[in-house]
Design a protein around this motif. Structure first.
Motif, PDB file in Angstrom:
ATOM      1  N   TRP A 123      10.950 -11.568 -40.473  1.00  0.00           N
ATOM      2  CA  TRP A 123      10.117 -10.623 -39.725  1.00  0.00           C
ATOM      3  C   TRP A 123       8.655 -10.644 -40.156  1.00  0.00           C
ATOM      4  O   TRP A 123       8.325 -10.881 -41.315  1.00  0.00           O
ATOM      5  CB  TRP A 123      10.656  -9.202 -39.916  1.00  0.00           C
ATOM      6  CG  TRP A 123      12.040  -9.041 -39.385  1.00  0.00           C
ATOM      7  CD1 TRP A 123      13.197  -9.124 -40.084  1.00  0.00           C
ATOM      8  CD2 TRP A 123      12.409  -8.810 -38.025  1.00  0.00           C
ATOM      9  NE1 TRP A 123      14.286  -8.951 -39.263  1.00  0.00           N
ATOM     10  CE2 TRP A 123      13.829  -8.757 -37.967  1.00  0.00           C
ATOM     11  CE3 TRP A 123      11.705  -8.641 -36.841  1.00  0.00           C
ATOM     12  CZ2 TRP A 123      14.522  -8.534 -36.789  1.00  0.00           C
ATOM     13  CZ3 TRP A 123      12.404  -8.404 -35.660  1.00  0.00           C
ATOM     14  CH2 TRP A 123      13.805  -8.373 -35.635  1.00  0.00           C
ATOM     15  N   LEU A 124       7.786 -10.379 -39.174  1.00  0.00           N
ATOM     16  CA  LEU A 124       6.359 -10.125 -39.405  1.00  0.00           C
ATOM     17  C   LEU A 124       6.097  -8.723 -38.855  1.00  0.00           C
ATOM     18  O   LEU A 124       6.186  -8.516 -37.636  1.00  0.00           O
ATOM     19  CB  LEU A 124       5.508 -11.150 -38.651  1.00  0.00           C
ATOM     20  CG  LEU A 124       6.031 -12.571 -38.689  1.00  0.00           C
ATOM     21  CD1 LEU A 124       5.213 -13.481 -37.782  1.00  0.00           C
ATOM     22  CD2 LEU A 124       5.985 -13.096 -40.110  1.00  0.00           C
ATOM     23  N   LEU A 125       5.816  -7.758 -39.750  1.00  0.00           N
ATOM     24  CA  LEU A 125       5.821  -6.353 -39.306  1.00  0.00           C
ATOM     25  C   LEU A 125       4.594  -5.601 -39.805  1.00  0.00           C
ATOM     26  O   LEU A 125       3.797  -6.101 -40.597  1.00  0.00           O
ATOM     27  CB  LEU A 125       7.080  -5.640 -39.840  1.00  0.00           C
ATOM     28  CG  LEU A 125       8.425  -6.178 -39.322  1.00  0.00           C
ATOM     29  CD1 LEU A 125       9.565  -5.480 -40.029  1.00  0.00           C
ATOM     30  CD2 LEU A 125       8.535  -5.987 -37.811  1.00  0.00           C
ATOM     31  N   PHE A 126       4.477  -4.354 -39.316  1.00  0.00           N
ATOM     32  CA  PHE A 126       3.457  -3.439 -39.838  1.00  0.00           C
ATOM     33  C   PHE A 126       3.716  -3.205 -41.324  1.00  0.00           C
ATOM     34  O   PHE A 126       4.832  -3.388 -41.792  1.00  0.00           O
ATOM     35  CB  PHE A 126       3.510  -2.104 -39.104  1.00  0.00           C
ATOM     36  CG  PHE A 126       3.028  -2.179 -37.678  1.00  0.00           C
ATOM     37  CD1 PHE A 126       3.775  -1.649 -36.650  1.00  0.00           C
ATOM     38  CD2 PHE A 126       1.813  -2.759 -37.376  1.00  0.00           C
ATOM     39  CE1 PHE A 126       3.332  -1.707 -35.337  1.00  0.00           C
ATOM     40  CE2 PHE A 126       1.363  -2.820 -36.071  1.00  0.00           C
ATOM     41  CZ  PHE A 126       2.132  -2.303 -35.046  1.00  0.00           C
TER      42      PHE A 126
ATOM     43  N   THR B  44       5.285   4.034 -38.411  1.00  0.00           N
ATOM     44  CA  THR B  44       6.019   3.271 -37.411  1.00  0.00           C
ATOM     45  C   THR B  44       6.930   2.261 -38.096  1.00  0.00           C
ATOM     46  O   THR B  44       8.072   2.060 -37.677  1.00  0.00           O
ATOM     47  CB  THR B  44       5.027   2.563 -36.468  1.00  0.00           C
ATOM     48  OG1 THR B  44       4.250   3.554 -35.800  1.00  0.00           O
ATOM     49  CG2 THR B  44       5.755   1.733 -35.450  1.00  0.00           C
ATOM     50  N   ARG B  45       6.440   1.645 -39.181  1.00  0.00           N
ATOM     51  CA  ARG B  45       7.258   0.679 -39.902  1.00  0.00           C
ATOM     52  C   ARG B  45       8.531   1.325 -40.421  1.00  0.00           C
ATOM     53  O   ARG B  45       9.617   0.748 -40.344  1.00  0.00           O
ATOM     54  CB  ARG B  45       6.459   0.095 -41.057  1.00  0.00           C
ATOM     55  CG  ARG B  45       7.287  -0.697 -42.047  1.00  0.00           C
ATOM     56  CD  ARG B  45       7.896  -1.944 -41.420  1.00  0.00           C
ATOM     57  NE  ARG B  45       8.721  -2.650 -42.383  1.00  0.00           N
ATOM     58  CZ  ARG B  45       8.241  -3.471 -43.302  1.00  0.00           C
ATOM     59  NH1 ARG B  45       6.947  -3.730 -43.343  1.00  0.00           N
ATOM     60  NH2 ARG B  45       9.040  -4.055 -44.169  1.00  0.00           N
ATOM     61  N   THR B  46       8.426   2.520 -40.949  1.00  0.00           N
ATOM     62  CA  THR B  46       9.607   3.234 -41.426  1.00  0.00           C
ATOM     63  C   THR B  46      10.640   3.370 -40.314  1.00  0.00           C
ATOM     64  O   THR B  46      11.838   3.119 -40.502  1.00  0.00           O
ATOM     65  CB  THR B  46       9.208   4.627 -41.933  1.00  0.00           C
ATOM     66  OG1 THR B  46       8.143   4.493 -42.845  1.00  0.00           O
ATOM     67  CG2 THR B  46      10.383   5.319 -42.600  1.00  0.00           C
ATOM     68  N   ALA B  47      10.168   3.730 -39.129  1.00  0.00           N
ATOM     69  CA  ALA B  47      11.081   3.897 -37.995  1.00  0.00           C
ATOM     70  C   ALA B  47      11.687   2.554 -37.594  1.00  0.00           C
ATOM     71  O   ALA B  47      12.871   2.458 -37.272  1.00  0.00           O
ATOM     72  CB  ALA B  47      10.335   4.533 -36.823  1.00  0.00           C
TER      73      ALA B  47
ATOM     74  N   SER C  25       1.056  -6.741 -41.599  1.00  0.00           N
ATOM     75  CA  SER C  25      -0.330  -6.556 -41.171  1.00  0.00           C
ATOM     76  C   SER C  25      -0.443  -5.316 -40.295  1.00  0.00           C
ATOM     77  O   SER C  25       0.483  -4.966 -39.557  1.00  0.00           O
ATOM     78  CB  SER C  25      -0.832  -7.760 -40.384  1.00  0.00           C
ATOM     79  OG  SER C  25      -2.063  -7.438 -39.773  1.00  0.00           O
ATOM     80  N   HIS C  26      -1.588  -4.655 -40.418  1.00  0.00           N
ATOM     81  CA  HIS C  26      -1.845  -3.508 -39.556  1.00  0.00           C
ATOM     82  C   HIS C  26      -2.294  -3.956 -38.167  1.00  0.00           C
ATOM     83  O   HIS C  26      -2.288  -3.176 -37.231  1.00  0.00           O
ATOM     84  CB  HIS C  26      -2.948  -2.638 -40.178  1.00  0.00           C
ATOM     85  CG  HIS C  26      -2.408  -1.380 -40.794  1.00  0.00           C
ATOM     86  ND1 HIS C  26      -1.569  -0.535 -40.120  1.00  0.00           N
ATOM     87  CD2 HIS C  26      -2.603  -0.835 -42.012  1.00  0.00           C
ATOM     88  CE1 HIS C  26      -1.264   0.480 -40.910  1.00  0.00           C
ATOM     89  NE2 HIS C  26      -1.860   0.315 -42.060  1.00  0.00           N
TER      90      HIS C  26
ATOM     91  N   TRP D 297       9.816 -13.278 -36.356  1.00  0.00           N
ATOM     92  CA  TRP D 297      10.014 -12.301 -35.287  1.00  0.00           C
ATOM     93  C   TRP D 297       9.156 -11.064 -35.572  1.00  0.00           C
ATOM     94  O   TRP D 297       8.701 -10.863 -36.681  1.00  0.00           O
ATOM     95  CB  TRP D 297      11.471 -11.870 -35.203  1.00  0.00           C
ATOM     96  CG  TRP D 297      12.436 -12.980 -34.911  1.00  0.00           C
ATOM     97  CD1 TRP D 297      12.467 -14.216 -35.478  1.00  0.00           C
ATOM     98  CD2 TRP D 297      13.515 -12.911 -33.986  1.00  0.00           C
ATOM     99  NE1 TRP D 297      13.496 -14.949 -34.963  1.00  0.00           N
ATOM    100  CE2 TRP D 297      14.175 -14.173 -34.043  1.00  0.00           C
ATOM    101  CE3 TRP D 297      14.006 -11.950 -33.118  1.00  0.00           C
ATOM    102  CZ2 TRP D 297      15.277 -14.445 -33.262  1.00  0.00           C
ATOM    103  CZ3 TRP D 297      15.117 -12.223 -32.344  1.00  0.00           C
ATOM    104  CH2 TRP D 297      15.751 -13.475 -32.409  1.00  0.00           C
ATOM    105  N   THR D 298       9.005 -10.218 -34.556  1.00  0.00           N
ATOM    106  CA  THR D 298       8.278  -8.961 -34.814  1.00  0.00           C
ATOM    107  C   THR D 298       8.786  -7.850 -33.913  1.00  0.00           C
ATOM    108  O   THR D 298       9.586  -8.081 -32.995  1.00  0.00           O
ATOM    109  CB  THR D 298       6.759  -9.153 -34.616  1.00  0.00           C
ATOM    110  OG1 THR D 298       6.089  -8.008 -35.109  1.00  0.00           O
ATOM    111  CG2 THR D 298       6.423  -9.307 -33.133  1.00  0.00           C
ATOM    112  N   VAL D 299       8.331  -6.635 -34.221  1.00  0.00           N
ATOM    113  CA  VAL D 299       8.601  -5.467 -33.369  1.00  0.00           C
ATOM    114  C   VAL D 299       7.251  -4.832 -33.062  1.00  0.00           C
ATOM    115  O   VAL D 299       6.498  -4.517 -33.981  1.00  0.00           O
ATOM    116  CB  VAL D 299       9.508  -4.434 -34.069  1.00  0.00           C
ATOM    117  CG1 VAL D 299       9.687  -3.207 -33.196  1.00  0.00           C
ATOM    118  CG2 VAL D 299      10.846  -5.060 -34.420  1.00  0.00           C
TER     119      VAL D 299
END
Lengths: 293, 293
Positions: free
Chosen positions: B192-195, B201-204, B222-223, B238-240
């Motif tokens: 994953w590539l995430l916040f 939002t990342r926590t959720a 990354s923000h 992947w990302t969300v």
DNA sequence: CTATCTGTTCAGTAATACTTCACAATATGG
DNA sequence: CCATATTGTGAAGTATTACTGAACAGATAG
């Protein structure tokens, strides 16, 4: 340009609040134990620091602007905060025992909480527990002004800056005068002897009676349940009371209908904010223990 | 016995707050543009008026008591209240137009609210609308310290002293790198590539991904959503992302699954308290109108 | 008109907050 | 170990501030 946050003193805030609470400035000055001169100069200084006039001058009289009430309200809140944290830190940091100011509605004071109160006082002999008995609305007002540390009253249900701990459910039922039998449909009930219109419980009573179709002809109003009970016994009308108040003591009423009209929640309520009197928590815990056991 | 409510000045409260925010008293004094001596004497005077020592003396160093943090927090709150009501009364009573300090999360600033912002600025040419773009957590912090008048961010849902007006629902979906087909079960997704982890939002996102059984191997954080989109296009993982951010502009991603992973509510949030900047209400109304129409 | 209430203004005085300077207790570095 | 900077405190002097008391001006009542 003025500073971002002006350097005020709490005395100046007190001046403003005192003015809103008295009809004349002279009266407000007297209540603060200062001369009218000091008050006048203090308000002038406050206006100068805020950079905004708070009072217009109409002839000789001083009339507040619309927004002045908002400023006064904020001042009141800040003073209440300060009072709260001051009491708290003195009780904690000074190692003092202090005074716990408790408010209760009548039914809690004389019925539900008598035993718990006595037990708590015996367990904390050095704590001065001051008890004020008043209707819920007044108790919440005092709580907001930080004149009480905790109140046992009808749950405010999220209205206002309060935290509440539910203690018990209190059922209210309809009572007819003795000798009225059989009991007809609700449209035949009344006339009524009830709590005063200003009371919160009365508002709920009216709502429920209207919902079941009972005519709302009110003969008399009183805050004292004993008075209402006596009047009903004399046949002057019907009433709605907490079951524990109407069916207790030597002169009991009997219900018009077996099931209660509605129930309300009685809670221990405190003013929201970080700094509470350290004795509040054990006191509420004692109430919960006494009422659940 | 001391007075019930001591006469303090806001300067003294500022001293206490400044001390909690700096490592040394000298630093705090410098930040207030006063000498260390003034700070020392001011704190001593504060302690005298409260009737309670706030700092113990350990050798040469001053160490706060446990309860001092509570007092400082109350002081902070009172100062924020004062700041708020001061700004408000100056904007209203001074007949000024003033400055409205708006905070927004990136997606609101660059996507949802651009048109509404432009329209509102054109409708209120004399109002200086300052815009700060930051993640939700930081915006809420600034709101609490009254450094913002209103923020458009993820709804705090009752946490903290905020009032919120829901504006819209924002859907977040899972995106795979191009060429990954067919899409397997969630257990095959990632890396994953995430916040960043600190973000709300990342926590959720973590919570939801775990719920559907996807392994949580995070390659990069990354923000900036644009950065994440680019990295996914390059096949790094992947990302969300909010669907509006991932499926907008020249380089669009396509979803791994048609239905969104979850949705969050974006709201207009203000600090709770009576005195708000008078332009907040029309501003929020403009947002609601633009986003519902 | 007198009498009294209102809020303001103007001294004079007491309290308060600040700066400057001197000093004690800790580090920091040679 | 002795210099040297740094941190917090205390004392003296000064400027600001907040209060009282008295004189004053508009309003209201008898």
């Amino acid at each position: 340009m003025d500073d971002a946050v002006p350097n005020l003193s709490t005395a100046q805030l007190n001046y403003l609040v005192a003015i809103t609470r008295h009809r004349t400035w002279a009266e407000a000055a007297a209540s603060l134990q200062v001369t009218p001169s000091a008050l006048s100069q203090g308000i002038a200084e406050l206006e100068r620091r805020l950079g905004v006039p708070l009072f217009a001058t109409d002839g000789r009289r001083r009339v507040p602007h619309e927004y002045t009430a908002t400023v006064a309200h904020a001042a009141e809140r800040m003073l209440a905060d300060l009072d709260q944290v001051t009491r708290w830190v003195r009780a904690v940091g000074g190692g003092q025992i202090g005074r716990l100011r408790v408010g209760m509605i009548d039914i809690a004071a004389v019925h539900y909480c008598t035993a718990a109160l006595r037990t708590f006082r015996r367990a904390h002999p050095k704590l001065d527990v001051g008890l004020t008995v008043a209707p819920t609305g007044e108790l919440l007002g005092r709580l907001e002004r930080n004149e009480l540390d905790v109140a046992v009253c009808v749950d405010p249900e999220g209205s206002g800056p309060f935290d509440s701990t539910p203690l018990l459910s209190d059922a209210l039922a309809v009572y007819a005068p003795p000798g009225v039998a059989p009991i007809g449909p609700p449209s035949t009930w009344g006339p009524w002897l009830l709590f005063p219109s200003a009371s919160r419980t009365r508002t709920a009573i009216d709502q429920r009676l209207r919902a079941i179709g009972a005519p709302l002809v009110v003969e008399m109003e009183s805050h004292q349940p004993e008075v209402l009970v006596e009047m009903v016994r004399l046949g002057l009308g019907w009433t709605v009371l907490p079951t524990t108040q109407a069916e207790h003591g030597p002169h009991r009423l009997s219900r018009a209908s077996a099931e209660p009209l509605f129930t309300r929640t009685v809670s221990a309520v405190t003013r929201r904010g970080g700094a509470q009197h350290p004795a509040v928590a054990p006191f509420v815990a004692a109430l919960v223990a006494a009422l659940s056991g």
